[in-house]
Design an enzyme around this catalytic site. Structure first.
Site, PDB file in Angstrom:
ATOM      1  CD  GLU A   1      16.123  31.952   1.456  1.00 26.46           C
ATOM      2  OE1 GLU A   1      15.832  33.122   1.662  1.00 26.46           O
ATOM      3  OE2 GLU A   1      17.289  31.523   1.514  1.00 26.46           O
TER       4      GLU A   1
ATOM      5  CG  HIS B   1      21.169  30.593   2.877  1.00 23.56           C
ATOM      6  ND1 HIS B   1      21.836  30.760   1.686  1.00 23.56           N
ATOM      7  CD2 HIS B   1      20.283  31.618   2.969  1.00 23.56           C
ATOM      8  CE1 HIS B   1      21.369  31.852   1.082  1.00 23.56           C
ATOM      9  NE2 HIS B   1      20.425  32.383   1.841  1.00 23.56           N
TER      10      HIS B   1
ATOM     11  CB  SER C   1      14.934  38.627  -5.918  1.00 23.21           C
ATOM     12  OG  SER C   1      16.230  38.197  -6.306  1.00 23.21           O
TER      13      SER C   1
HETATM   14  C1  PEP Z   1      18.848  35.091   1.135  1.00 24.28           C
HETATM   15  O1  PEP Z   1      20.033  35.247   1.200  1.00 24.28           O
HETATM   16  O2  PEP Z   1      18.294  34.329   1.928  1.00 24.28           O
HETATM   17  C2  PEP Z   1      18.097  35.837   0.113  1.00 24.28           C
HETATM   18  C3  PEP Z   1      16.832  35.572  -0.041  1.00 24.28           C
HETATM   19  O3  PEP Z   1      18.786  36.777  -0.619  1.00 24.28           O
HETATM   20  P1  PEP Z   1      18.155  37.900  -1.595  1.00 24.28           P
HETATM   21  O4  PEP Z   1      17.023  38.538  -0.851  1.00 24.28           O
HETATM   22  O5  PEP Z   1      19.283  38.851  -1.823  1.00 24.28           O
HETATM   23  O6  PEP Z   1      17.706  37.213  -2.836  1.00 24.28           O
END
Ligand code: PEP
Length: 256
Positions: A171, A99, A217
């Site tokens: 991500e 992550h 998000s």
């Molecule tokens: C995450 O922590 O993997 C993430 C995508 O967070 P958020 O949905 O809050 O952007």
């Protein structure tokens, strides 16, 4: 045909009561809408201390359990660490690795993430392997180069068979927790690129079966457009996974 997968990353949030409630509400929401559960694989990833509580709450349901990290060793003198075997023993089926908060706040390297990935797979866990570029990297037009490197190093040395227990999560770091999601076109471009890399490195069959989640998000409002992209196979959800109603709405969007 790849199944959609929606996983909630609770990060360092909840307490015993909240973890129990949240997991129970997700279970109840899926039980009330069996068609969603048929179409969408669902998991919750609580902090380590609440894995047992969540495991109890999801028992007998279609909700899977995941952890947010692990060490690469099986046991030993690694104070403060948690092994893949312990996660299995705690009822986990999944572990999130790489992550961006671990890469950028804890300094985890691609080599460490690769070590952990191999160890987790050896212990029978399915790895949700996260990759993604920073804002500076995107502005410097280096997004695809970064994804190529992170995918290559993260999956280095894995067999094709092992790849069937890897789920990728794209991500973009600039989208995580910021309220600025990638556009559906940006997500599709990155996902299609990653699938192409998987095909290059592991062959077309592995690539066609590989689930690639989008994270950053992702909320009920943007879920229908993002999850409708042909190479977006679901979502890794941070903030919106802490509210069962919002999380279930994303699952519903995935089931369409
Ligand atoms: C995450 O922590 O993997 C993430 C995508 O967070 P958020 O949905 O809050 O952007």
């Amino acid at each position: 045909m790849r199944r959609k997968f929606v996983a909630g990353n609770w990060k360092m949030n909840t307490d015993t009561a909240k973890a129990r409630d949240l997991a129970s509400q997700v279970v109840a929401g899926l039980a009330a809408n069996p068609a969603w559960a048929d179409k969408v694989q669902v998991a919750v990833c609580p902090p380590f201390p609440y894995l047992a509580v969540a495991a109890e709450a999801i028992k007998g349901s279609k909700v899977g359990l995941g952890a947010q990290n692990c060490h690469h060793e099986a046991s030993g003198a690694f104070t403060g660490e948690v092994s893949p075997a312990m996660l299995k023993d705690s009822g986990c089926h999944y572990v999130i690795l790489g992550h961006s908060e671990r890469r950028h706040k804890m300094g985890e390297t691609d080599a460490q993430i690769n070590h952990k990935t191999k160890a987790a797979l050896q212990h029978g866990l399915t790895v949700i392997l996260c990759v993604g570029e920073t804002l500076a990297e995107r502005q410097e037009q280096r997004t695809l180069a970064v994804l190529k490197e992170q995918f290559h190093h993260g999956c280095h040395g894995l067999s094709r068979e092992q790849m069937s227990n890897v789920v990728l999560a794209y991500e973009p770091v600039w989208a995580i927790g910021t309220g600025h999601n990638a556009t559906p076109e940006q997500a599709q471009e990155a996902h299609a690129f990653l699938r192409g890399r998987a095909s290059e490195e592991f062959g077309p069959e592995v690539a066609s079966k590989l689930q690639i989640l989008y994270g950053g998000s992702l909320v009920p409002d943007n879920a229908p457009q993002l999850l409708a992209q042909p190479d977006v196979d679901g979502g890794l959800i941070g903030g919106a996974s802490l509210d069962a109603g919002r999380f279930l709405k994303i699952i519903e969007a995935g089931a369409r």
